[in-house]
Scaffold this motif. Structure first.
Motif, PDB file in Angstrom:
ATOM      1  N   LYS A 147       6.716   5.081  -4.534  1.00 37.33           N
ATOM      2  CA  LYS A 147       5.753   4.899  -5.624  1.00 37.33           C
ATOM      3  C   LYS A 147       5.291   3.443  -5.713  1.00 37.33           C
ATOM      4  O   LYS A 147       4.115   3.167  -5.942  1.00 37.33           O
ATOM      5  N   GLU A 150       3.094   2.500  -2.582  1.00 39.07           N
ATOM      6  CA  GLU A 150       1.760   3.099  -2.674  1.00 39.07           C
ATOM      7  C   GLU A 150       0.917   2.423  -3.753  1.00 39.07           C
ATOM      8  O   GLU A 150      -0.290   2.217  -3.580  1.00 39.07           O
ATOM      9  N   LYS A 154      -2.676   0.686  -2.955  1.00 39.04           N
ATOM     10  CA  LYS A 154      -3.908   1.108  -3.620  1.00 39.04           C
ATOM     11  C   LYS A 154      -4.605  -0.060  -4.304  1.00 39.04           C
ATOM     12  O   LYS A 154      -5.844  -0.122  -4.359  1.00 39.04           O
ATOM     13  N   ILE A 214       1.796   5.476   4.489  1.00 35.63           N
ATOM     14  CA  ILE A 214       1.143   4.876   3.319  1.00 35.63           C
ATOM     15  C   ILE A 214       0.401   3.609   3.734  1.00 35.63           C
ATOM     16  O   ILE A 214      -0.760   3.396   3.360  1.00 35.63           O
ATOM     17  N   GLU A 217      -2.823   4.290   5.636  1.00 37.42           N
ATOM     18  CA  GLU A 217      -3.916   4.835   4.826  1.00 37.42           C
ATOM     19  C   GLU A 217      -4.818   3.738   4.262  1.00 37.42           C
ATOM     20  O   GLU A 217      -6.030   3.921   4.132  1.00 37.42           O
ATOM     21  N   TYR A 218      -4.220   2.579   3.932  1.00 32.63           N
ATOM     22  CA  TYR A 218      -4.973   1.486   3.309  1.00 32.63           C
ATOM     23  C   TYR A 218      -5.118   0.274   4.236  1.00 32.63           C
ATOM     24  O   TYR A 218      -5.634  -0.755   3.823  1.00 32.63           O
TER      25      TYR A 218
END
Length: 436
Positions: A147, A150, A154, A214, A217-218
């Motif tokens: 958590k 991520e 983000k 994770i 993804e970014y």
């Protein structure tokens, strides 16, 4: 053709806009830069959500980059002061800022930092875990760490220090080594404590591939943290440090397989005679991945002056292959640095990085030194101040004891060697007693 990360694009033969920017800054052909990104020898930390970023490359053949640490702590929770440090770092042109906040809800400060900073932003999610999750260390479950990672990804964090190498094998090696200063990495010590209290494997190691998903993804670069870095010259190059480095080499390859960019973190305290060998070993074991060092500090007896002990080690490390220097301030080992400490740490690191770039033959590194030397020959003070790393301080020193003759300084006065030689070469006589 689509891609998720800079590395994936490079492997597909694509030159991204970030690669183009970096290539121009570094006087490198874009195709060559792309190929070095593809094989992992250069990283361009650039989260897809960091809109204000001015991209920088870290790695082989590039200028040595500098990182500044700052952030909120329980004893010093002044957001305004920390943002002043951010402005100071940007003013001096540092390429990276790590938010090491470890108190309360840190995301407000971090979001503001990402929104306004052209420098790449790094974090250590382990620091934030307790505050973010509102759980004590013992209560945190392995999957809880996802958590935090991520959330940081983000928000736009460009690189994260993940202490994935301190697994059970490395811990056993550390225990056998009987160190003088044990574990001095804050994130490493928290993970060590969590592992010992729960009996579980390091979650960042056990679930490493899932964390990589994770980051991918970014397009967050993983900075593989050295939890077992030496905290004293006594402990440098010991079995604990090297056993973790071996693990980091394997983790580097696993990240590259998923197109996640990698940096590897290196030692904190190390005697001068060990530095060059450590840089060579790291590059070999970690397959040429960019190397990020904290210092290293070359002696343990200079609290209040550790920006100097760090700059000495950093210059040697970078000249020997390190790519990224984490600054150290005079407040190291003593307290949270204030604004002046941050400035002193930045300047010391800038000196170390630039000296190393000259030694490594980085393109155009010597040019500003030559310009400074030419301005000194001509005794053009304004031009000298413009080339100085800290022109404001240089001007303040000069003006605090102004010379009678502007073509000299108050140390030598009319006996200035530059002035004397300039006069002779211009066909003028050098006289002192008769001059008014």
């Amino acid at each position: 053709m689509t891609y998720k990360t800079q590395m994936e694009a490079a492997k597909k033969g694509i030159i991204t806009k970030e690669m183009s920017v970096v290539a121009k800054k570094e006087f490198m052909e874009a195709e060559k830069l792309r190929d070095l990104v593809a094989c992992g020898k250069i990283a361009i930390p650039a989260n897809i959500n960091h809109r204000s970023l001015s991209p920088e490359g870290i790695g082989e053949g590039l200028k040595t980059k500098i990182n500044v640490n700052l952030g909120i702590s329980g004893d010093c929770a002044d957001y305004t002061k920390e943002m002043e440090k951010v402005d100071m770092a940007v003013k001096f042109g540092v390429e990276a800022i790590m938010d090491l906040s470890n108190y309360g809800k840190t995301n407000t400060f971090r979001k503001q930092l990402i929104e306004r900073s052209p420098a790449m932003i790094g974090t250590v999610p382990m620091y934030d875990a307790i505050g973010y999750l509102e759980k004590d260390l013992m209560e945190i479950k392995a999957k809880d760490f996802f958590k935090v990672v991520e959330a940081h990804a983000k928000e736009g964090v460009d690189f994260m220090t993940i202490h994935a190498g301190i697994n059970k094998r490395a811990v056993e090696c550390f225990k056998r080594s009987k160190r003088l200063t044990n574990i001095v990495s804050r994130g490493g010590s928290l993970l060590f404590a969590w592992m010992e209290m729960t009996g579980n494997e390091n979650p960042f190691y056990e679930y490493y591939d899932e964390f990589l998903e994770i980051l991918r993804e970014y397009d967050v670069t993983i900075s593989l943290g050295d939890a077992l870095r030496p905290g004293s010259i006594h402990d440098s190059s010991d079995a604990g440090q090297l056993s973790e480095l071996i693990e980091l080499g394997d983790l580097t390859k696993r990240a590259w397989e998923k197109d996640v960019q990698v940096m590897v973190e290196g030692p904190g305290h190390m005697a001068i005679n060990e530095i060059a060998a450590n840089m060579t070993i790291q590059k070999r074991l970690c397959h040429g991945a960019p190397f990020y060092v904290l210092g290293p500090l070359v002696t343990d007896i200079a609290p209040g002056y550790d920006h100097i002990t760090s700059a000495i080690g950093g210059a040697i490390a970078a000249a020997s292959g390190a790519d990224f220097l984490c600054y150290v301030t005079p407040a190291e080992h003593l307290r949270l640095p204030d604004l002046e400490d941050v400035k002193e740490g930045i300047v010391a690191s800038r000196i170390a990085a630039h000296a190393a770039d000259i030694a490594k033959g980085i393109p155009h590194a010597r040019e500003i030194d030559n310009k400074m030397s030419d301005a000194r020959r001509r005794i053009d003070w304004e031009e000298m101040f413009s080339y100085a790393i800290d022109g404001e301080k240089a001007r303040r020193y000069f003006e605090s004891a102004p010379p009678a003759d502007k073509h000299s300084c108050s140390m030598c006065g009319k006996m200035c060697a530059m002035r004397t030689t300039n006069k002779i070469l211009a066909g003028e006589a050098v006289e002192f007693c008769s001059e008014k």
